[in-house]
Every structure is written in structure tokens, then in C-alpha cells.
Design a protein around this motif. Sequence first.
Motif, PDB file in Angstrom:
ATOM      1  N   LEU A  76     -16.720 -25.642  14.302  1.00 21.67           N
ATOM      2  CA  LEU A  76     -17.277 -24.419  14.881  1.00 21.67           C
ATOM      3  C   LEU A  76     -16.516 -23.184  14.396  1.00 21.67           C
ATOM      4  N   ASP A  77     -15.192 -23.309  14.263  1.00 18.43           N
ATOM      5  CA  ASP A  77     -14.396 -22.208  13.729  1.00 18.43           C
ATOM      6  C   ASP A  77     -14.798 -21.881  12.291  1.00 18.43           C
ATOM      7  N   GLN A  78     -15.029 -22.921  11.493  1.00 18.40           N
ATOM      8  CA  GLN A  78     -15.454 -22.712  10.108  1.00 18.40           C
ATOM      9  C   GLN A  78     -16.828 -22.050  10.054  1.00 18.40           C
ATOM     10  N   ILE A  79     -17.731 -22.506  10.896  1.00 24.61           N
ATOM     11  CA  ILE A  79     -19.071 -21.913  10.948  1.00 24.61           C
ATOM     12  C   ILE A  79     -18.977 -20.452  11.362  1.00 24.61           C
ATOM     13  N   ASN A  80     -18.145 -20.170  12.353  1.00 24.68           N
ATOM     14  CA  ASN A  80     -17.965 -18.804  12.816  1.00 24.68           C
ATOM     15  C   ASN A  80     -17.414 -17.917  11.702  1.00 24.68           C
ATOM     16  N   SER A  81     -16.450 -18.422  10.956  1.00 27.51           N
ATOM     17  CA  SER A  81     -15.890 -17.662   9.838  1.00 27.51           C
ATOM     18  C   SER A  81     -16.953 -17.383   8.780  1.00 27.51           C
ATOM     19  N   CYS A  82     -17.756 -18.394   8.484  1.00 23.65           N
ATOM     20  CA  CYS A  82     -18.827 -18.215   7.500  1.00 23.65           C
ATOM     21  C   CYS A  82     -19.842 -17.179   7.980  1.00 23.65           C
ATOM     22  N   LEU A  83     -20.204 -17.239   9.241  1.00 30.14           N
ATOM     23  CA  LEU A  83     -21.153 -16.262   9.786  1.00 30.14           C
ATOM     24  C   LEU A  83     -20.572 -14.847   9.769  1.00 30.14           C
ATOM     25  N   ASP A  84     -19.278 -14.721  10.075  1.00 28.91           N
ATOM     26  CA  ASP A  84     -18.636 -13.408  10.003  1.00 28.91           C
ATOM     27  C   ASP A  84     -18.674 -12.864   8.578  1.00 28.91           C
ATOM     28  N   HIS A  85     -18.395 -13.748   7.607  1.00 31.62           N
ATOM     29  CA  HIS A  85     -18.415 -13.344   6.201  1.00 31.62           C
ATOM     30  C   HIS A  85     -19.825 -12.916   5.792  1.00 31.62           C
ATOM     31  N   LEU A  86     -20.822 -13.669   6.200  1.00 27.22           N
ATOM     32  CA  LEU A  86     -22.208 -13.316   5.882  1.00 27.22           C
ATOM     33  C   LEU A  86     -22.596 -11.977   6.521  1.00 27.22           C
ATOM     34  N   GLU A  87     -22.143 -11.749   7.736  1.00 26.03           N
ATOM     35  CA  GLU A  87     -22.451 -10.491   8.410  1.00 26.03           C
ATOM     36  C   GLU A  87     -21.823  -9.315   7.661  1.00 26.03           C
ATOM     37  N   GLU A  88     -20.589  -9.484   7.189  1.00 24.27           N
ATOM     38  CA  GLU A  88     -19.934  -8.434   6.412  1.00 24.27           C
ATOM     39  C   GLU A  88     -20.694  -8.157   5.125  1.00 24.27           C
ATOM     40  N   LYS A  89     -21.101  -9.226   4.436  1.00 23.74           N
ATOM     41  CA  LYS A  89     -21.866  -9.050   3.193  1.00 23.74           C
ATOM     42  C   LYS A  89     -23.195  -8.363   3.469  1.00 23.74           C
ATOM     43  N   ASN A  90     -23.839  -8.743   4.559  1.00 26.05           N
ATOM     44  CA  ASN A  90     -25.109  -8.135   4.930  1.00 26.05           C
ATOM     45  C   ASN A  90     -24.928  -6.646   5.210  1.00 26.05           C
ATOM     46  N   ASP A  91     -23.879  -6.297   5.947  1.00 26.72           N
ATOM     47  CA  ASP A  91     -23.604  -4.894   6.243  1.00 26.72           C
ATOM     48  C   ASP A  91     -23.343  -4.111   4.955  1.00 26.72           C
ATOM     49  N   HIS A  92     -22.584  -4.712   4.041  1.00 26.47           N
ATOM     50  CA  HIS A  92     -22.286  -4.056   2.764  1.00 26.47           C
ATOM     51  C   HIS A  92     -23.571  -3.852   1.956  1.00 26.47           C
ATOM     52  N   LEU A  93     -24.403  -4.881   1.880  1.00 28.54           N
ATOM     53  CA  LEU A  93     -25.668  -4.769   1.150  1.00 28.54           C
ATOM     54  C   LEU A  93     -26.580  -3.717   1.775  1.00 28.54           C
ATOM     55  N   HIS A  94     -26.608  -3.671   3.099  1.00 30.07           N
ATOM     56  CA  HIS A  94     -27.431  -2.692   3.788  1.00 30.07           C
ATOM     57  C   HIS A  94     -26.973  -1.275   3.441  1.00 30.07           C
ATOM     58  N   ALA A  95     -25.669  -1.059   3.444  1.00 26.86           N
ATOM     59  CA  ALA A  95     -25.137   0.265   3.110  1.00 26.86           C
ATOM     60  C   ALA A  95     -25.476   0.634   1.665  1.00 26.86           C
ATOM     61  N   ARG A  96     -25.338  -0.327   0.752  1.00 24.39           N
ATOM     62  CA  ARG A  96     -25.661  -0.058  -0.660  1.00 24.39           C
ATOM     63  C   ARG A  96     -27.148   0.239  -0.841  1.00 24.39           C
ATOM     64  N   LEU A  97     -28.001  -0.483  -0.132  1.00 28.00           N
ATOM     65  CA  LEU A  97     -29.440  -0.226  -0.229  1.00 28.00           C
ATOM     66  C   LEU A  97     -29.800   1.140   0.331  1.00 28.00           C
ATOM     67  N   GLN A  98     -29.116   1.544   1.403  1.00 27.68           N
ATOM     68  CA  GLN A  98     -29.342   2.883   1.956  1.00 27.68           C
ATOM     69  C   GLN A  98     -28.958   3.950   0.922  1.00 27.68           C
ATOM     70  N   GLU A  99     -27.826   3.741   0.232  1.00 28.30           N
ATOM     71  CA  GLU A  99     -27.400   4.675  -0.813  1.00 28.30           C
ATOM     72  C   GLU A  99     -28.427   4.730  -1.943  1.00 28.30           C
ATOM     73  N   LEU A 100     -28.912   3.567  -2.352  1.00 27.28           N
ATOM     74  CA  LEU A 100     -29.915   3.503  -3.420  1.00 27.28           C
ATOM     75  C   LEU A 100     -31.202   4.197  -3.006  1.00 27.28           C
ATOM     76  N   LEU A 101     -31.623   3.993  -1.785  1.00 29.19           N
ATOM     77  CA  LEU A 101     -32.830   4.636  -1.277  1.00 29.19           C
ATOM     78  C   LEU A 101     -32.680   6.157  -1.292  1.00 29.19           C
TER      79      LEU A 101
END
Length: 83
Positions: free
Chosen positions: A35-60
Motif C-alpha cells: 500500500l505504501d508503494q502504491i501510495n508513492s506511485c499515485l503521488d508521483h503520478l499526481e505530480e506528473k499530472n500537475d506538471h503536464l497540466h501546467a505545461r498545457l496551460q502555458e502552451l494554450l
Amino acid sequence: MSGPNGDLGMPVEPGAEGEDDGFGEAEYAAINSMLDQINSCLDHLEEKNDHLHARLQELLESNRQTRLEFQQQLGDASSDATH
């Protein structure tokens, strides 16, 4: 017996279900670790998602600015052509 997400590596023995809750300290520790590993993976995915969202906003925004500049240039060129 394996679940829909894979086998925990713990064989199920017939008749073992009636003993306490069926899990010992080692099994709880293994589940907790997974569960700790899954939580870490989900946190990492959330960070990547936030970063991608910010980059897409800049591109837009960049595309909007480019489109506005292009429309202004077209407007200037067409008004120059009519004069």
C-alpha cells in the motif's frame, strides 16, 4: 488463489480461514508495504499530472497569443491593401 490484481505469494490452506482473521503480522506488514508503494506511485503520478497540466496551460496561452498576433497582422495587411 490469486486476486484480480495478482497473487500475494501466500498459499491458502484449506481450513485456515477460521483461524483469527487469516492474516498474521508478516502478511499485514507485506500488505502495508504494498500500500505504501502504491501510495508513492499515485503521488508521483499526481505530480506528473500537475506538471503536464501546467505545461498545457502555458502552451494554450502561447497559442492564443500567437493566434491574436497573426489575426492582427492579417487585419493590418488587409487594411493596408484597401488604402
